[in-house]
Write an enzyme that holds these catalytic residues in place. Structure first.
Site, PDB file in Angstrom:
ATOM      1  CE1 TYR A 270      -3.826   4.822   1.979  1.00  0.00           C
ATOM      2  CE2 TYR A 270      -5.410   5.911   0.567  1.00  0.00           C
ATOM      3  CZ  TYR A 270      -4.377   5.980   1.467  1.00  0.00           C
ATOM      4  OH  TYR A 270      -3.889   7.199   1.854  1.00  0.00           O
TER       5      TYR A 270
ATOM      6  CE  LYS B  15      -2.718   6.295  -1.844  1.00  0.00           C
ATOM      7  NZ  LYS B  15      -2.641   7.496  -1.007  1.00  0.00           N
TER       8      LYS B  15
ATOM      9  CD  GLU C  50       4.182  12.436   2.602  1.00  0.00           C
ATOM     10  OE1 GLU C  50       3.915  12.386   1.404  1.00  0.00           O
ATOM     11  OE2 GLU C  50       4.204  11.420   3.331  1.00  0.00           O
TER      12      GLU C  50
ATOM     13  CG  LEU D 297       2.479   8.033  -1.236  1.00  0.00           C
ATOM     14  CD1 LEU D 297       2.622   6.565  -0.854  1.00  0.00           C
ATOM     15  CD2 LEU D 297       1.014   8.413  -1.331  1.00  0.00           C
TER      16      LEU D 297
HETATM   17  N1  PMP Z   1       1.401  12.023   0.556  1.00  0.00           N
HETATM   18  C1  PMP Z   1       0.443  11.457   1.305  1.00  0.00           C
HETATM   19  C2  PMP Z   1       0.737  11.135   2.725  1.00  0.00           C
HETATM   20  C3  PMP Z   1      -0.820  11.182   0.746  1.00  0.00           C
HETATM   21  O1  PMP Z   1      -1.781  10.606   1.491  1.00  0.00           O
HETATM   22  C4  PMP Z   1      -1.073  11.537  -0.595  1.00  0.00           C
HETATM   23  C5  PMP Z   1      -2.432  11.330  -1.196  1.00  0.00           C
HETATM   24  N2  PMP Z   1      -2.702   9.993  -1.401  1.00  0.00           N
HETATM   25  C6  PMP Z   1      -0.048  12.114  -1.351  1.00  0.00           C
HETATM   26  C7  PMP Z   1       1.185  12.343  -0.735  1.00  0.00           C
HETATM   27  C8  PMP Z   1      -0.248  12.472  -2.796  1.00  0.00           C
HETATM   28  O2  PMP Z   1      -0.233  11.311  -3.585  1.00  0.00           O
HETATM   29  P1  PMP Z   1      -1.049  11.241  -4.947  1.00  0.00           P
HETATM   30  O3  PMP Z   1      -0.612  12.374  -5.786  1.00  0.00           O
HETATM   31  O4  PMP Z   1      -0.637   9.917  -5.528  1.00  0.00           O
HETATM   32  O5  PMP Z   1      -2.494  11.299  -4.599  1.00  0.00           O
END
Ligand code: PMP
Length: 281
Positions: free
Chosen positions: A31, A144, A176, A200
């Site tokens: 996603y 993701k 994270e 991620l």
């Molecule tokens: N880490 C995780 C586990 C996440 O779910 C997200 C949010 N999607 C992020 C980091 C931040 O990613 P982004 O800045 O692309 O939203």
């Protein structure tokens, strides 16, 4: 309100996904969440690049080009008259009799919808609290994927303690947030976990690092420990919906003097400018 089901705009009440969809049964899919400001997509290209990367890592073949997808998403935003919010999109390995291995034939299921989501201005100004939790997730956090149970359990623990985010760690190393990347500031330098299989690679994280390059803010993509986090001058989280949100307390312990830090506030300003640059009408 419309949503996209397999490339077609349909009423929210009309479309349905099969009970044997592999996304539903196995979390076998991927996603993305794209921010919309002023009715315009923010960092859409970066999100779609990551989408295709995630797809490749799971041997999913997305049947649309980035241009086709972008067109569909823009049309969705227009028909739903979305001004400030998000687009959620997901691709699963489709419908097939329930067997763990990939089906020999299946068509991906593609769903996208919009939601109004305000920018959390109050959080930007006041900051939020977080807790530390064990990172119990699998070893492909770079994908993701729809498998978010580890993240769900982490965020639930935070919610039960009246906190906004759960900061995950493997042993002493901070990885994270449950749905965000984590930055710490020490002596005017930013530190954030390198983009390995354990996190991620956030798009917001990437925008922040670009901002640092442009404004001569020092940073390192290196691991840091729980102790470094608790004794940092500043801590903030980054994500598509939370943007740059200061973390002012971790496990009841104040970070710095317990208010959003100066460098964090500066990066928020640069981030605002980036939004304006990309989405002015
Ligand atoms: N880490 C995780 C586990 C996440 O779910 C997200 C949010 N999607 C992020 C980091 C931040 O990613 P982004 O800045 O692309 O939203």
């Amino acid at each position: 309100e419309k949503f996209i089901l397999n490339g077609k705009l349909v009423d929210r009440s009309e479309g349905y996904v099969d009970v044997e969809d592999r996304g539903y049964q196995f979390g076998d899919g991927i996603y993305e969440v794209v921010r919309v400001y002023n009715g315009q997509l923010f960092t859409n290209k970066e999100h779609l690049d990551r989408l295709y990367l995630s797809a490749e890592k799971l041997s999913l073949q997305i049947p649309y080009s980035a241009e086709e997808l972008t067109k569909q998403l823009q049309e969705l935003v227009t028909v739903n008259q979305l001004n400030t919010g998000i687009i959620y999109m997901q691709f699963t390995r489709g419908t097939a009799p329930r067997k763990h291995q990939f089906p020999e034939t299946s068509h991906l299921t593609f769903v996208a919808y919009t939601n109004e989501v305000e920018r959390p201005i109050d959080h930007f100004e006041k900051g939020v609290s977080a807790i530390l939790v064990d990172d119990i997730r699998w070893l492909r956090c770079d994908i993701k994927s729809l498998n978010l149970l580890g993240n769900v359990l982490a965020k639930q623990q935070a919610a039960e303690k009246g906190c906004y985010e759960a900061i995950q760690h493997r042993g002493e190393i901070v990885t994270e947030g449950s749905s965000s990347n984590i930055f710490i500031v020490k002596n005017n330098e930013l530190l954030t976990h390198p983009a390995t299989n354990l996190i991620l690679k956030g798009i917001t994280r990437q925008v922040i690092l670009k901002i640092c390059d442009e404004h001569q803010i020092a940073y390192r993509e290196e691991t840091f420990t729980i102790d470094d986090l608790l004794h940092a001058d500043e801590v903030f989280m980054s994500s598509t919906t939370s943007e740059v949100t200061p973390i002012i307390q971790v496990d009841q312990q104040k970070i710095g003097n317990g208010t959003p830090g100066a460098l964090t506030r500066q990066i928020q300003k640069y981030f605002d400018q980036e939004i304006e640059k990309q989405t002015k009408q």
